[in-house]
Every structure is written in structure tokens, then in C-alpha cells.
Motif scaffolding. Sequence first.
Motif, mmCIF file in Angstrom:
data_model
loop_
_atom_site.group_PDB
_atom_site.id
_atom_site.type_symbol
_atom_site.label_atom_id
_atom_site.label_comp_id
_atom_site.label_asym_id
_atom_site.label_seq_id
_atom_site.Cartn_x
_atom_site.Cartn_y
_atom_site.Cartn_z
ATOM 1 N N PRO A 71 0.814 -1.225 0.000
ATOM 2 C CA PRO A 71 0.000 0.000 0.000
ATOM 3 C C PRO A 71 0.845 1.271 0.000
ATOM 4 C CG PRO A 71 -0.124 -1.119 2.136
ATOM 5 C CD PRO A 71 0.557 -2.052 1.194
ATOM 6 N N LYS A 72 2.047 1.212 0.590
ATOM 7 C CA LYS A 72 2.917 2.390 0.598
ATOM 8 C C LYS A 72 3.462 2.702 -0.795
ATOM 9 C CE LYS A 72 4.437 2.841 5.371
ATOM 10 N NZ LYS A 72 5.613 3.079 6.244
ATOM 11 N N PHE A 73 3.640 1.672 -1.592
ATOM 12 C CA PHE A 73 4.045 1.893 -2.985
ATOM 13 C C PHE A 73 2.976 2.697 -3.722
ATOM 14 C CE2 PHE A 73 3.071 0.272 -7.260
ATOM 15 C CZ PHE A 73 4.159 0.758 -7.959
ATOM 16 N N TRP A 74 1.740 2.280 -3.592
ATOM 17 C CA TRP A 74 0.646 2.978 -4.272
ATOM 18 C C TRP A 74 0.468 4.389 -3.735
ATOM 19 C CZ3 TRP A 74 -0.670 1.036 -8.656
ATOM 20 C CH2 TRP A 74 -0.602 -0.343 -8.857
ATOM 21 N N ASN A 75 0.655 4.562 -2.431
ATOM 22 C CA ASN A 75 0.532 5.899 -1.850
ATOM 23 C C ASN A 75 1.630 6.820 -2.377
ATOM 24 O OD1 ASN A 75 -0.456 7.867 0.329
ATOM 25 N ND2 ASN A 75 1.690 7.635 0.878
ATOM 26 N N SER A 76 2.862 6.317 -2.408
ATOM 27 C CA SER A 76 3.968 7.147 -2.891
ATOM 28 C C SER A 76 3.793 7.499 -4.361
ATOM 29 C CB SER A 76 5.308 6.430 -2.676
ATOM 30 O OG SER A 76 5.382 5.247 -3.449
ATOM 31 N N LEU A 77 3.274 6.567 -5.144
ATOM 32 C CA LEU A 77 3.016 6.837 -6.554
ATOM 33 C C LEU A 77 1.923 7.883 -6.715
ATOM 34 C CD1 LEU A 77 3.692 6.037 -9.458
ATOM 35 C CD2 LEU A 77 1.949 4.245 -9.300
ATOM 36 N N LYS A 78 0.873 7.791 -5.903
ATOM 37 C CA LYS A 78 -0.224 8.762 -5.958
ATOM 38 C C LYS A 78 0.260 10.159 -5.565
ATOM 39 C CE LYS A 78 -3.194 9.084 -2.630
ATOM 40 N NZ LYS A 78 -4.279 8.813 -1.647
ATOM 41 N N VAL A 79 1.063 10.238 -4.506
ATOM 42 C CA VAL A 79 1.591 11.527 -4.047
ATOM 43 C C VAL A 79 2.485 12.147 -5.114
ATOM 44 C CG1 VAL A 79 3.136 12.613 -2.369
ATOM 45 C CG2 VAL A 79 1.420 10.966 -1.596
ATOM 46 N N THR A 80 3.331 11.336 -5.735
ATOM 47 C CA THR A 80 4.248 11.842 -6.756
ATOM 48 C C THR A 80 3.494 12.332 -7.982
ATOM 49 O OG1 THR A 80 5.939 10.279 -5.999
ATOM 50 C CG2 THR A 80 6.261 11.275 -8.166
ATOM 51 N N LEU A 81 2.482 11.589 -8.404
ATOM 52 C CA LEU A 81 1.687 12.008 -9.559
ATOM 53 C C LEU A 81 0.931 13.293 -9.269
ATOM 54 C CD1 LEU A 81 0.275 8.572 -10.805
ATOM 55 C CD2 LEU A 81 2.056 9.972 -11.868
ATOM 56 N N LYS A 82 0.396 13.423 -8.063
ATOM 57 C CA LYS A 82 -0.300 14.652 -7.681
ATOM 58 C C LYS A 82 0.658 15.841 -7.723
ATOM 59 C CE LYS A 82 -2.862 16.801 -3.871
ATOM 60 N NZ LYS A 82 -3.423 16.622 -2.509
ATOM 61 N N TYR A 83 1.851 15.637 -7.193
ATOM 62 C CA TYR A 83 2.865 16.689 -7.210
ATOM 63 C C TYR A 83 3.189 17.102 -8.642
ATOM 64 C CZ TYR A 83 7.525 18.779 -6.722
ATOM 65 O OH TYR A 83 8.620 19.610 -6.806
ATOM 66 N N ALA A 84 3.446 16.122 -9.517
ATOM 67 C CA ALA A 84 3.831 16.421 -10.892
ATOM 68 C C ALA A 84 2.696 17.078 -11.665
ATOM 69 C CB ALA A 84 4.276 15.140 -11.598
ATOM 70 N N VAL A 85 1.458 16.617 -11.460
ATOM 71 C CA VAL A 85 0.307 17.150 -12.195
ATOM 72 C C VAL A 85 0.088 18.629 -11.909
ATOM 73 C CG1 VAL A 85 -2.222 17.081 -12.270
ATOM 74 C CG2 VAL A 85 -0.912 14.977 -12.519
ATOM 75 N N PHE A 86 0.349 19.056 -10.676
ATOM 76 C CA PHE A 86 0.152 20.467 -10.328
ATOM 77 C C PHE A 86 1.431 21.296 -10.494
ATOM 78 C CE2 PHE A 86 -3.459 18.579 -8.052
ATOM 79 C CZ PHE A 86 -4.468 19.440 -8.449
ATOM 80 N N ALA A 87 2.565 20.748 -10.095
ATOM 81 C CA ALA A 87 3.805 21.526 -10.098
ATOM 82 C C ALA A 87 4.288 21.841 -11.510
ATOM 83 C CB ALA A 87 4.897 20.775 -9.324
ATOM 84 N N VAL A 88 4.232 20.867 -12.410
ATOM 85 C CA VAL A 88 4.783 21.069 -13.753
ATOM 86 C C VAL A 88 4.016 22.122 -14.547
ATOM 87 C CG1 VAL A 88 5.272 19.948 -15.966
ATOM 88 C CG2 VAL A 88 5.831 18.783 -13.821
ATOM 89 N N PRO A 89 2.681 22.038 -14.688
ATOM 90 C CA PRO A 89 1.975 23.086 -15.441
ATOM 91 C C PRO A 89 2.123 24.474 -14.817
ATOM 92 C CG PRO A 89 0.577 21.162 -15.136
ATOM 93 C CD PRO A 89 1.753 20.974 -14.253
ATOM 94 N N LEU A 90 2.034 24.559 -13.477
ATOM 95 C CA LEU A 90 2.180 25.856 -12.823
ATOM 96 C C LEU A 90 3.568 26.441 -13.063
ATOM 97 C CD1 LEU A 90 0.390 25.196 -9.392
ATOM 98 C CD2 LEU A 90 -0.387 26.695 -11.250
ATOM 99 N N LYS A 91 4.571 25.599 -13.010
ATOM 100 C CA LYS A 91 5.945 26.051 -13.242
ATOM 101 C C LYS A 91 6.131 26.559 -14.667
ATOM 102 C CE LYS A 91 10.665 24.424 -12.443
ATOM 103 N NZ LYS A 91 11.457 23.266 -11.956
ATOM 104 N N LEU A 92 5.593 25.834 -15.636
ATOM 105 C CA LEU A 92 5.720 26.247 -17.031
ATOM 106 C C LEU A 92 4.938 27.530 -17.298
ATOM 107 C CD1 LEU A 92 5.516 22.851 -18.986
ATOM 108 C CD2 LEU A 92 7.532 24.126 -18.232
ATOM 109 N N LEU A 93 3.755 27.634 -16.729
ATOM 110 C CA LEU A 93 2.946 28.834 -16.913
ATOM 111 C C LEU A 93 3.635 30.051 -16.323
ATOM 112 C CD1 LEU A 93 0.303 30.204 -17.754
ATOM 113 C CD2 LEU A 93 -0.668 29.541 -15.550
ATOM 114 N N PHE A 94 4.148 29.909 -15.110
ATOM 115 C CA PHE A 94 4.812 31.032 -14.445
ATOM 116 C C PHE A 94 6.087 31.421 -15.182
ATOM 117 C CE2 PHE A 94 7.004 33.039 -10.740
ATOM 118 C CZ PHE A 94 6.045 34.013 -10.503
ATOM 119 N N SER A 95 6.848 30.429 -15.641
ATOM 120 C CA SER A 95 8.092 30.729 -16.356
ATOM 121 C C SER A 95 7.810 31.435 -17.678
ATOM 122 C CB SER A 95 8.892 29.444 -16.602
ATOM 123 O OG SER A 95 8.147 28.525 -17.369
#
Length: 297
Positions: A71-95
Motif C-alpha cells: 500500500p505504501k508503494f501505491w501511496n507514494s506513486l499517488k503523491v508523486t503524480l499529484k505533485y507532478a500534475v500540479f507543479a509542472v503546469p504551474l511552473k511552465l505557466l509562471f516561467s
Amino acid sequence: MNKNKNFSVRKVIEKNNVAGYVFALPFIIGFSAFIVVPMAMSLYFSFCDYNILSPEKWVGLKNYDGLFQDPKFWNSLKVTLKYAVFAVPLKLLFSLLVALLLLRATRLTPIYRAAYYLPSIMGASVAVSVLWKQLFTGDGLINQLLGAEISWLGNTKTAIWVLILLSVWQFGSSMLIFLGVLKQIPQELYEAAEVDGAGPLFRFFRITLPLLTSTIFFNLVMQSINGLLVFAQGQIITAGKPMGSTEFYVLYMYQQAFEFNKAGYASALGWVMVLLIALFTVFLFATKKFWVYEGGY
């Protein structure tokens, strides 16, 4: 005469080839020793019960089978995907927004560009992560400015956003790439559009944005990979807490290898991430033809 000339030309080419190999040799040795060999070893260890301190024992697909039931594998994958889904577009937009602001040259523009790029150089360092953590503590600067007592790092809903904001703050490299491409767009295109009565928004969406799609694609691929491999921020600022809400995939892999001495299991985690990144990259390249403009100016 021609025979001697061909021989001398061939001799010069061979001499240049030897020189090229000599100059490339340090890179070849370094790449082989620090990239190829460790990757091959980790692939082998992913099929072994290995704890670094004792000899490995071949267990076949046991690590991979246990991984998908963890279950920790799935949790870490979910957390990482959530981070990437929000961080990457916001970073590109701001840049992109900052690059558009810095497009107009002034005497202070070089200073502004250096200042905006500075967080990208320092952002992944331990010192900046510690500083960022202090900003969001209970008595940190952010709460003092807001006049509130918010537990940013102790709340499962806000902790991840603190790390996303840090990623967005590191927009310098993407901004410089956008800025370099923006400066190459011919001004004649804007002048012609303006003569035809096109406004700023029309010029941006019909000229600037289409000509930036290839650069957006490049930044999207690179920043998405970086987002999926995020580690330092989660380790230093939150250590994966609270309640695993910031336990990134690579952080979980690090914990398995160096805290729980399960190097074989960690190697399996690493190769699953390699596969996920490869699939995601293939997906992006497959969709490239639908939205990336690759024509000339």
C-alpha cells in the motif's frame, strides 16, 4: 600522385579519429562506470533479496510481486503524480509569464534575468530547503505576514502544496529557454498582424503560442521527468510526513534501500519508475503531432 594524396588524407582522418577517441574517453569511462554498470547491477539486484551487507540471493519476481501489493508503494506513486500534475503546469505557466515580462530589453534586464534564474540554481540545495521549511513553520515568516497560526507542514492537505510552491519558485531554467525562443520570433510577424488590426491577445494565441509549442513540449518532457523524480524537498522539508502525504516515490525508494536495508526491493522500485517514465515519454511523443507546430517562422 593521387595515390599518395589519398594515403595522406586517410592518415589525417585516422589521426583525427584517434584524437577524438582520446578526448571522448573520459566521458565514456565515466558514463560506463557511473551509469551503465550501476543500472545493470540494479536490474540484477531487483530480482534478488539483497540488503547491501550480505550476499544477494536470487528470488526472481518476488520483489515485483510484493511491490504491487504494497500500500505504501501505491501511496507514494499517488503523491508523486499529484505533485507532478500540479507543479509542472504551474511552473511552465509562471516561467512563460516571466519570460514575456523580461522580453522587453532595459538596462536592468540582465540583472532581472540573473535574479530570476538564481532560485533554479539554489532551489534543490539543502540550505534552500531548510530555509523554505523555516518560512512555513508555525512561527515562520508566512504566518507572520498572514497574521495566522496555520500548520502548513503538519496538515495533510497543505504540506504537499508547500513543496509544489517550492518547485514553481524554481522556474529559472524554463524561463530562460522560453525567453531565448521568444527573442528568435521575427518581429515582422507581429507588425503584419498589427497592421491587420490584431490585438495583443490575438497575436499571442495566433503567433507566439503556436511558435512556442515545440519549446513547451521540450520543457514539459524535462520538467515532468524531474517532477516524477522529486526527492530532496520531501526528504529535507517534511521527511514524507504528515501521514505519508509527502512521501514521494524516490523518497520511499531511498527509505527502503538505506533505512530498511532492502536494496533489492528498492532496485525493483527504481526499475518500475524507469518504465513509468518511459511510458509517459512515449505517450507525450505520440500526442506531439496533434498540438506541436514544427514548421518554420
